[in-house]
Design a protein around this motif. Structure first.
Motif, PDB file in Angstrom:
ATOM      1  N   LEU A  61      -4.881  -0.991  -6.014  1.00 17.53           N
ATOM      2  CA  LEU A  61      -4.128  -0.627  -7.073  1.00 17.53           C
ATOM      3  C   LEU A  61      -2.850  -0.642  -6.930  1.00 17.53           C
ATOM      4  N   ILE A  62      -2.135  -1.456  -8.076  1.00 20.98           N
ATOM      5  CA  ILE A  62      -0.615  -1.514  -8.042  1.00 20.98           C
ATOM      6  C   ILE A  62      -0.142  -0.721  -9.251  1.00 20.98           C
ATOM      7  N   ASN A  63       0.593   0.453  -9.282  1.00 15.34           N
ATOM      8  CA  ASN A  63       1.098   1.291 -10.096  1.00 15.34           C
ATOM      9  C   ASN A  63       2.706   0.661 -10.589  1.00 15.34           C
ATOM     10  N   ASN A  64       2.434  -0.021 -11.438  1.00 12.52           N
ATOM     11  CA  ASN A  64       3.800  -0.728 -11.802  1.00 12.52           C
ATOM     12  C   ASN A  64       4.298  -0.486 -13.076  1.00 12.52           C
TER      13      ASN A  64
ATOM     14  N   GLY B  17     -12.035   0.850   1.653  1.00 14.80           N
ATOM     15  CA  GLY B  17     -10.934   1.086   2.506  1.00 14.80           C
ATOM     16  C   GLY B  17      -9.674   0.433   1.514  1.00 14.80           C
ATOM     17  N   GLY B  18      -9.520   0.921   0.395  1.00 18.14           N
ATOM     18  CA  GLY B  18      -8.478   0.245  -0.362  1.00 18.14           C
ATOM     19  C   GLY B  18      -6.868   0.555  -0.276  1.00 18.14           C
ATOM     20  N   ALA B  19      -6.120  -0.026  -0.927  1.00 17.85           N
ATOM     21  CA  ALA B  19      -4.533   0.066  -0.828  1.00 17.85           C
ATOM     22  C   ALA B  19      -4.101   0.361  -2.248  1.00 17.85           C
ATOM     23  N   ILE B  20      -3.167   1.332  -2.102  1.00 21.66           N
ATOM     24  CA  ILE B  20      -2.342   1.501  -3.283  1.00 21.66           C
ATOM     25  C   ILE B  20      -0.706   1.315  -2.874  1.00 21.66           C
ATOM     26  N   VAL B  21      -0.143   0.716  -3.924  1.00 23.82           N
ATOM     27  CA  VAL B  21       1.360   0.317  -3.860  1.00 23.82           C
ATOM     28  C   VAL B  21       1.637   0.855  -5.203  1.00 23.82           C
ATOM     29  N   ASN B  22       2.779   1.955  -5.055  1.00 21.11           N
ATOM     30  CA  ASN B  22       3.400   2.440  -6.339  1.00 21.11           C
ATOM     31  C   ASN B  22       4.777   1.622  -6.416  1.00 21.11           C
TER      32      ASN B  22
ATOM     33  N   ALA C 254      11.580   9.517  -8.067  1.00 19.66           N
ATOM     34  CA  ALA C 254      11.474  10.413  -7.009  1.00 19.66           C
ATOM     35  C   ALA C 254      10.263  11.032  -6.861  1.00 19.66           C
ATOM     36  N   GLY C 255       9.751  11.652  -7.828  1.00 23.99           N
ATOM     37  CA  GLY C 255       8.203  12.129  -7.910  1.00 23.99           C
ATOM     38  C   GLY C 255       7.415  11.161  -7.280  1.00 23.99           C
ATOM     39  N   LEU C 256       7.471   9.857  -7.885  1.00 29.11           N
ATOM     40  CA  LEU C 256       6.341   9.005  -7.456  1.00 29.11           C
ATOM     41  C   LEU C 256       6.548   8.789  -6.051  1.00 29.11           C
TER      42      LEU C 256
ATOM     43  N   VAL D 272       7.088   0.905  -3.189  1.00 35.31           N
ATOM     44  CA  VAL D 272       8.517  -0.133  -3.101  1.00 35.31           C
ATOM     45  C   VAL D 272       9.645   0.582  -3.794  1.00 35.31           C
ATOM     46  N   ALA D 273      10.684   0.432  -3.584  1.00 32.77           N
ATOM     47  CA  ALA D 273      11.910   0.967  -4.184  1.00 32.77           C
ATOM     48  C   ALA D 273      12.997  -0.299  -4.621  1.00 32.77           C
TER      49      ALA D 273
END
Length: 243
Positions: A73-76, A119-124, A145-147, A168-169
């Motif tokens: 899941l990529i929350n972009n 065994g998934g991965a999330i990247v925000n 900042a909340g994310l 990632v920032a």
């Protein structure tokens, strides 16, 4: 390379920029890619307006019905409205918090049962504005900042379930919006040179730069990495201004 063979990925906000670059790399590396946003994409597309709090659940249900699994899941998806705290309306405040923070929370919540299965991965996709601030961005900074905080909380709670969560920032990235901004300047070439000087690498970032980091974090190569926020800004936030 086929790091994502047999995996299903969902990328929000993938019609252009970092989301599009990430979706393309995931697909090139073997993933079945779903995207969710208001526009169309070249992937399996789900129309989604994340200003509506009912939409995240609908998106996850659609992925489950069509694929039966979700591994990445990529929350972009995100939005930014400018204005000081005096200038920012409650409507603009709530919109940015909803799209940038609440939607990732809801997507994560509804996706968690599927992510636990394999065994998934999330990247925000956060921002250096979750660490510092540019002028007139109070709501955007607060949401990012909340994310970053949500990223750490999810990692702590669900590491035992085999689910990793990182963020990632990015700094200045040449997305279509930023490129259009540069081209609107009286002297785009001079402005690009000026903006390049605030980066030790002497250039702004490309969407593909961020996509590579996102895909590494989502891959098994980062199996021992969770709860982290990775700054990707060409060294911008490490460089002190001259006196």
């Amino acid at each position: 390379m086929s790091r994502f063979a047999g995996k299903v990925a969902l990328v929000t906000g993938a019609s252009s920029g970092m989301g599009q670059a990430t979706a393309r790399q995931l697909a090139e590396e073997g993933a079945r890619v779903f995207t969710a946003q208001r526009g169309a994409t070249e992937f399996e597309n789900i129309f989604a307006d994340f200003s509506d709090p009912s939409v995240p659940e609908q998106v996850i249900v659609a992925v489950e019905e069509q694929a039966g699994q979700l591994d990445v899941l990529i929350n972009n998806a995100g939005v930014m409205r400018e204005g000081t705290v005096e200038e920012t309306s409650e409507e603009d405040w709530h919109l940015q918090l909803q799209v940038n923070l609440t939607a990732p929370f809801l997507l994560t919540r509804h996706a968690m049962p599927l992510l636990k299965q394999g065994g998934g991965a999330i990247v925000n996709v956060g921002s250096i504005e979750g660490l510092g601030s540019n002028p007139r961005h109070p709501a955007y900074c607060a949401s990012k900042a909340g994310l970053h905080g949500l990223t750490r909380a999810v990692a702590i709670d669900h590491g035992q379930d085999g689910v990793r969560c990182n963020a990632v920032a990015p700094g200045w990235i040449d997305t279509p919006l930023n490129v259009d901004f540069i081209e609107s300047m009286e002297d785009p070439a001079a402005f690009r040179q000026q903006i390049g000087k605030i980066h030790p690498v002497r250039r702004t970032g490309m969407p593909e730069d961020v996509a590579k980091l996102i895909c590494w974090l989502a891959s098994d190569e980062a199996a021992f990495v969770t709860g982290q926020v990775y700054t990707i800004d060409g060294g911008r936030t490490s460089q002190l201004s001259l006196p």
